[in-house]
Design a protein around this motif. Structure first.
Motif, short mmCIF file in Angstrom:
data_model
loop_
_atom_site.label_atom_id
_atom_site.label_comp_id
_atom_site.label_asym_id
_atom_site.label_seq_id
_atom_site.Cartn_x
_atom_site.Cartn_y
_atom_site.Cartn_z
N ALA A 184 0.73 -1.39 0.14
CA ALA A 184 0.07 0.01 -0.02
C ALA A 184 0.88 1.38 -0.16
CB ALA A 184 -0.90 -0.05 1.20
N GLY A 185 2.08 1.19 0.56
CA GLY A 185 2.97 2.25 0.40
C GLY A 185 2.72 3.48 0.99
N GLY A 186 1.81 3.19 2.21
CA GLY A 186 1.77 4.42 3.14
C GLY A 186 0.34 5.15 2.42
N SER A 187 -0.26 4.65 1.71
CA SER A 187 -1.39 4.94 1.23
C SER A 187 -2.67 4.48 1.11
CB SER A 187 -1.23 5.49 -0.57
OG SER A 187 -0.15 6.25 -0.82
N ASP A 188 -3.81 4.97 1.37
CA ASP A 188 -5.15 4.42 1.37
C ASP A 188 -6.07 5.33 0.69
OD1 ASP A 188 -6.18 6.40 2.81
OD2 ASP A 188 -6.45 5.29 4.79
#
Length: 301
Positions: free
Chosen positions: A183-187
Motif C-alpha cells: 500500500a506504500g503508506g497510502s489508502d
C-alpha cells in the motif's frame, strides 16, 4: 423540511457545509450541541429537550457524533428515533462502526477483504497474536483511537511485543493487524451515500510517516476506483447499516482491503479533492428518504 444537525461545534467545516447545503435547498436547519440535549423518558411521549426547550417538529436529524461522546450521542439518536424522527445515521449503525472489533467481525462474516487481524485479552498470548498476522512488521491499533491516534507500526517482533505489553499495562483494548507493505503508506477514502460511491480520494502519508490521515500531515488527491473497490466500499457501508460512510481501503496484491468504516466522515478533504458538493448530496439523500418512523431500528436496537 426541518432538519437538526447534532454537532458540538457549529464552526467545523463539515457542520458549516451541511448547514449551507440545507439552507441552499430551502430547508430550516438548526445545529444542536449533542451534550446539551437531554431526554425525557415516559411511557406516553418520549421527548428531547435543549436548553429548556422541548424539541418538536423535526423531520430529520444529521448526527455528527465525535468518538469521545459516542455513548451519549447514541442515546440522543435513539431518543429521536423513538420520537419517529428520521436519523441519517441510525443508532445501531453508529454503534457498530464505532466498535472496531465488532465492525471487523461483521465484515469478516460477509467475506469482505481486510487485513488479517488478531485480538486477545490474555497477556500470555502476545507471541501468538504476532504469529497470527504473519509476524512483523505489523500494526497495533487502539480500539478507541481516531484520526490515526493510537496506531503504531512495529517493524520487528521485539518492538511489537514491547508495544503490545505497554498497551496491556495501560489496560487498553487494541487490535494487532497485518501490515500491507504494498500500500506504500497510502489508502483510499471512498465516500458512500446510499448505494453508491459519490467521491473517492487517495490519501498519501507524509514523509517518514506510515499513517495517511490528513490530520497526520497526509495529502489527498483524486483517484479512480476499480469496480472491485467501488463494490467493496458500498457493501461495507451496507453491512454496517450506514446511509453515509467514509470507507477506507488499502490497495493490496490480493485486492481491496477494508481498513475502517467511518460513520461521521469529514467533508473538507473529500470536497477539496473531488471538487464535488458532497454536503448537497447528503441533503438530497435526506430529501428522498426521510419520513416519520422510516428508520429500520426506531430506537429498538
Amino acid at each position: 423540511m426541518k432538519i437538526a444537525i447534532l454537532s458540538r461545534n457549529s464552526r467545523l467545516y463539515s457542520t458549516k457545509r451541511l448547514v449551507e447545503a440545507c439552507q441552499k435547498r430551502g430547508h430550516e436547519v438548526r445545529v444542536l450541541d449533542t451534550l446539551k440535549c437531554y431526554m425525557e423518558l415516559n411511557t406516553s411521549e418520549p421527548a428531547v429537550w435543549y436548553k429548556g426547550e422541548k424539541l418538536e417538529g423535526f423531520d430529520a436529524v444529521i448526527p455528527r457524533i465525535g468518538a469521545s461522546i459516542t455513548m451519549y450521542g447514541l442515546a440522543v439518536i435513539r431518543q429521536f428515533e423513538m420520537m419517529g424522527t428520521y436519523s441519517l445515521t441510525e443508532s445501531v449503525a453508529l454503534g457498530r462502526s464505532r466498535d472496531k472489533l465488532r465492525a471487523l467481525q461483521l465484515l469478516s462474516r460477509k467475506k469482505l477483504g481486510m487485513p488479517i487481524t488478531s485480538f486477545a485479552h490474555d497477556v500470555h498470548n502476545t507471541k501468538e497474536l504476532i504469529k497470527l498476522v504473519g509476524g512483523a512488521p505489523l500494526v497495533v491499533k487502539l480500539l478507541e483511537g481516531t484520526q490515526g491516534r493510537g496506531v503504531v507500526l512495529a517493524e520487528t517482533a521485539k518492538a511489537a511485543e514491547s508495544v503490545i505489553d505497554a498497551f496491556r499495562e495501560l489496560k487498553a483494548d487494541f487490535l494487532v493487524q497485518e501490515f500491507i507493505k504494498e500500500a506504500g503508506g497510502s489508502d483510499v477514502r471512498c465516500l458512500v451515500i446510499g448505494k453508491r460511491v459519490v467521491a473517492a480520494m487517495q490519501r498519501n502519508a507524509a514523509s517518514g510517516e506510515f499513517r495517511s490521515n490528513l490530520h497526520r500531515g497526509g495529502t489527498a488527491e483524486l483517484t479512480r476506483l476499480t469496480p472491485a473497490e467501488r463494490a467493496t466500499a458500498v457493501k461495507a457501508a451496507q453491512i454496517m447499516g450506514l446511509n453515509v460512510a467514509g470507507v477506507d481501503i488499502l490497495r493490496s496484491s490480493r485486492g481491496p482491503l477494508i481498513m475502517e468504516v467511518n460513520s461521521s466522515p469529514g467533508l473538507e478533504g473529500i470536497e477539496t479533492a473531488s471538487k464535488k458538493d458532497i454536503a448537497g448530496e447528503i441533503v438530497k439523500f435526506i430529501e428522498e428518504n426521510a419520513a416519520p418512523n422510516r428508520n429500520r431500528t426506531r430506537g429498538k436496537g
